[in-house]
Motif scaffolding. Structure first.
Motif, short mmCIF file in Angstrom:
data_model
loop_
_atom_site.label_atom_id
_atom_site.label_comp_id
_atom_site.label_asym_id
_atom_site.label_seq_id
_atom_site.Cartn_x
_atom_site.Cartn_y
_atom_site.Cartn_z
N TRP A 42 -18.10 -58.54 -40.82
CA TRP A 42 -17.51 -58.89 -39.61
C TRP A 42 -17.23 -60.42 -40.19
O TRP A 42 -16.28 -60.88 -39.25
CB TRP A 42 -18.56 -58.94 -38.40
CG TRP A 42 -19.87 -59.38 -38.85
CD1 TRP A 42 -20.92 -58.41 -39.08
CD2 TRP A 42 -20.23 -60.72 -38.57
NE1 TRP A 42 -21.93 -59.49 -39.06
CE2 TRP A 42 -21.78 -60.56 -38.86
CE3 TRP A 42 -19.88 -61.90 -38.27
CZ2 TRP A 42 -22.42 -61.67 -38.87
CZ3 TRP A 42 -20.64 -63.11 -38.26
CH2 TRP A 42 -21.99 -62.95 -38.62
N ALA A 43 -17.65 -60.79 -40.89
CA ALA A 43 -17.42 -62.47 -41.41
C ALA A 43 -16.36 -62.68 -42.38
O ALA A 43 -15.77 -63.65 -42.53
CB ALA A 43 -18.44 -63.21 -41.80
N ILE A 44 -15.95 -61.44 -43.23
CA ILE A 44 -15.12 -61.73 -44.22
C ILE A 44 -13.32 -61.78 -43.41
O ILE A 44 -13.20 -60.75 -42.85
CB ILE A 44 -15.12 -60.41 -45.05
CG1 ILE A 44 -16.51 -60.47 -45.81
CG2 ILE A 44 -13.99 -60.41 -46.27
CD1 ILE A 44 -17.02 -59.11 -46.72
N GLY A 45 -13.05 -62.64 -43.92
CA GLY A 45 -11.46 -62.86 -43.54
C GLY A 45 -11.18 -63.16 -42.17
O GLY A 45 -10.00 -63.17 -41.65
N SER A 46 -12.27 -63.43 -41.44
CA SER A 46 -12.32 -63.18 -39.90
C SER A 46 -12.29 -64.67 -39.56
O SER A 46 -11.85 -65.09 -38.12
CB SER A 46 -13.19 -62.65 -39.20
OG SER A 46 -14.39 -63.40 -39.53
N GLY A 47 -12.52 -65.82 -40.38
CA GLY A 47 -12.72 -67.15 -39.78
C GLY A 47 -14.08 -67.29 -39.14
O GLY A 47 -14.26 -68.26 -38.63
N GLN A 48 -14.65 -66.20 -38.86
CA GLN A 48 -15.91 -66.19 -38.05
C GLN A 48 -17.29 -65.99 -39.05
O GLN A 48 -17.70 -64.92 -39.26
CB GLN A 48 -16.02 -65.23 -37.20
CG GLN A 48 -15.21 -65.19 -36.01
CD GLN A 48 -15.92 -65.73 -34.82
OE1 GLN A 48 -16.70 -65.06 -34.24
NE2 GLN A 48 -15.51 -66.86 -34.30
N ALA A 49 -17.54 -67.37 -39.52
CA ALA A 49 -18.72 -67.03 -40.80
C ALA A 49 -20.02 -66.80 -39.91
O ALA A 49 -20.13 -67.43 -38.75
CB ALA A 49 -18.67 -68.48 -41.35
N ALA A 50 -20.78 -66.47 -40.68
CA ALA A 50 -22.29 -66.31 -39.89
C ALA A 50 -22.62 -67.82 -40.03
O ALA A 50 -21.95 -68.60 -40.72
CB ALA A 50 -23.19 -65.61 -40.87
N THR A 51 -23.76 -68.17 -39.28
CA THR A 51 -24.30 -69.51 -39.39
C THR A 51 -25.23 -69.29 -40.47
O THR A 51 -25.75 -68.46 -40.98
CB THR A 51 -25.31 -69.65 -37.98
OG1 THR A 51 -26.40 -68.84 -38.16
CG2 THR A 51 -24.39 -69.48 -36.64
N PRO A 52 -25.55 -70.63 -41.13
CA PRO A 52 -26.59 -70.69 -42.10
C PRO A 52 -27.86 -70.11 -42.06
O PRO A 52 -28.68 -69.42 -42.72
CB PRO A 52 -26.65 -72.21 -42.25
CG PRO A 52 -25.43 -73.02 -41.84
CD PRO A 52 -24.99 -71.86 -40.61
N GLU A 53 -28.26 -70.19 -40.58
CA GLU A 53 -29.61 -69.72 -40.35
C GLU A 53 -29.51 -68.18 -40.34
O GLU A 53 -30.49 -67.58 -40.86
CB GLU A 53 -30.19 -69.89 -38.85
CG GLU A 53 -30.15 -71.57 -38.74
CD GLU A 53 -28.84 -72.47 -38.77
OE1 GLU A 53 -27.89 -71.95 -38.07
OE2 GLU A 53 -29.06 -73.74 -39.33
N GLN A 54 -28.59 -67.55 -39.94
CA GLN A 54 -28.25 -66.32 -39.89
C GLN A 54 -28.24 -65.61 -41.15
O GLN A 54 -28.89 -64.66 -41.86
CB GLN A 54 -26.88 -65.64 -39.34
CG GLN A 54 -27.19 -65.49 -37.70
CD GLN A 54 -25.42 -65.23 -37.18
OE1 GLN A 54 -24.45 -65.84 -37.60
NE2 GLN A 54 -25.53 -64.36 -36.23
N ALA A 55 -27.56 -66.30 -42.18
CA ALA A 55 -27.32 -65.92 -43.52
C ALA A 55 -28.88 -66.07 -44.13
O ALA A 55 -29.21 -65.13 -45.17
CB ALA A 55 -26.36 -66.88 -44.26
N GLU A 56 -29.47 -67.16 -43.89
CA GLU A 56 -30.78 -67.19 -44.49
C GLU A 56 -31.85 -66.25 -44.25
O GLU A 56 -32.70 -65.77 -44.82
CB GLU A 56 -31.44 -68.71 -44.18
CG GLU A 56 -32.82 -69.10 -44.34
CD GLU A 56 -33.25 -68.99 -46.05
OE1 GLU A 56 -32.04 -69.27 -46.74
OE2 GLU A 56 -34.35 -69.18 -46.25
N GLN A 57 -31.65 -65.68 -42.87
CA GLN A 57 -32.61 -64.81 -42.38
C GLN A 57 -32.23 -63.38 -43.05
O GLN A 57 -33.19 -62.44 -43.10
CB GLN A 57 -32.46 -64.59 -40.85
CG GLN A 57 -33.24 -65.43 -40.03
CD GLN A 57 -32.91 -65.44 -38.69
OE1 GLN A 57 -32.30 -64.62 -38.35
NE2 GLN A 57 -33.19 -66.62 -38.04
N VAL A 58 -31.18 -63.13 -43.77
CA VAL A 58 -30.91 -61.95 -44.43
C VAL A 58 -31.08 -62.23 -46.06
O VAL A 58 -31.62 -61.32 -46.67
CB VAL A 58 -29.34 -61.44 -44.37
CG1 VAL A 58 -29.15 -60.24 -45.18
CG2 VAL A 58 -29.18 -61.16 -42.88
#
Ligand code: PGA
Length: 262
Positions: free
Chosen positions: A177-193
């Motif tokens: 959902w973040a690819i090419g959408s301009g809607q990156a995950a937050t750093p916290e969301q990314a860290e949680q994965v």
């Protein structure tokens, strides 16, 4: 155990830039990084052009003593034979590729790549001396149904099945959902994965591999959000699509340590 992982900033060009455009682009990127006195030992850089560009990139990189790495966006699970349209890892190694993307969500989505095929491609990459950059990530639907980490964790477990302890890999966590959408995950969301993904690497490949494996975040990374991701303890770089095609943006992402004082 203190292990330092050299951050990796990787540019996935997707189906952009023919071989002549690739030559011009690589030259400009090299000049920009040389001008900025970029230290490749502190932040590694890799580009992933289309297959048809790789020979030109190889020639330029060796002629101009360019310090960044390059790789392909896919490879065959097979070494050679009657597989029309496929590209062997052996051919990529012969062109000086260090890395190869495996299981990018666009391959999973548009080419029906399954976890089994991706696991076979990971093995083929390693057999040919390439470091697979294994891409995993959940769709918006997966996120709603299973939360963020369940699908990427299962995809990584499947991709690593049967690999020997200590195998050299890179993991790219890319929420679809973040690819090419301009809607990156937050750093916290990314860290949680990233954290459970590192645990998977530990379970399958061992603690030493877990400590040294780079986990990248990908999905709408740009110059303005890279620093936040790089502050997270389990994120060791980025896989960049759209912004990797713009010299200024990509070199600013590579130089994230300079513009934010990380
Ligand atoms: P994006 O693509 O940076 O354009 O979102 C990332 C990727 O698909 O690897």
């Amino acid at each position: 155990m203190v292990v330092t992982r050299t951050p990796l900033i990787a540019g996935n060009w997707k189906m952009n830039l023919d071989h002549l455009q690739a030559i011009a682009f690589v030259q400009k990127l090299d000049w920009a990084l040389k001008d900025a006195k970029h230290d490749f030992a502190s932040v590694e850089v890799a580009v992933f052009p289309p297959f048809t560009d790789l020979r030109s990139v190889q020639t330029l990189v060796s002629a101009d003593k360019i310090e960044f790495a390059y790789g392909a966006q896919d490879l065959s699970a097979h070494a050679s034979g009657a597989y029309t349209g496929e590209i062997s890892g052996a051919f990529l190694s012969a062109l000086g590729c260090g890395y190869v993307l495996v299981g990018h969500s666009e391959r999973r989505q548009y080419h029906g790549e399954t976890d089994e095929l991706i696991a076979a491609k990971v093995k083929a990459a390693i057999a040919h001396g390439l470091v697979p950059v294994i891409c995993v990530g959940e769709t918006a639907g997966d996120l709603e149904e299973h939360g963020a980490s369940a699908v990427p964790v299962a995809q990584l477990e499947a991709a690593l099945a049967g690999l020997p302890k200590g195998a050299d890999i890179v993991v790219a966590y890319e929420p679809v959902w973040a690819i090419g959408s301009g809607q990156a995950a937050t750093p916290e969301q990314a860290e949680q994965v990233a954290l459970p993904l590192r645990a998977v690497v530990g379970r399958v490949l061992g603690d030493a591999a877990a400590a040294k494996t780079r986990i990248l975040y990908g999905g709408s990374v740009g110059a303005s959000n890279i620093a936040g991701f790089m502050r997270e303890p389990n994120i060791d770089g980025a896989l960049v699509g759209g912004a990797s095609l713009k010299i200024n943006d990509f070199s600013a992402i590579i130089r994230y340590q300079k513009h934010v004082g990380v």
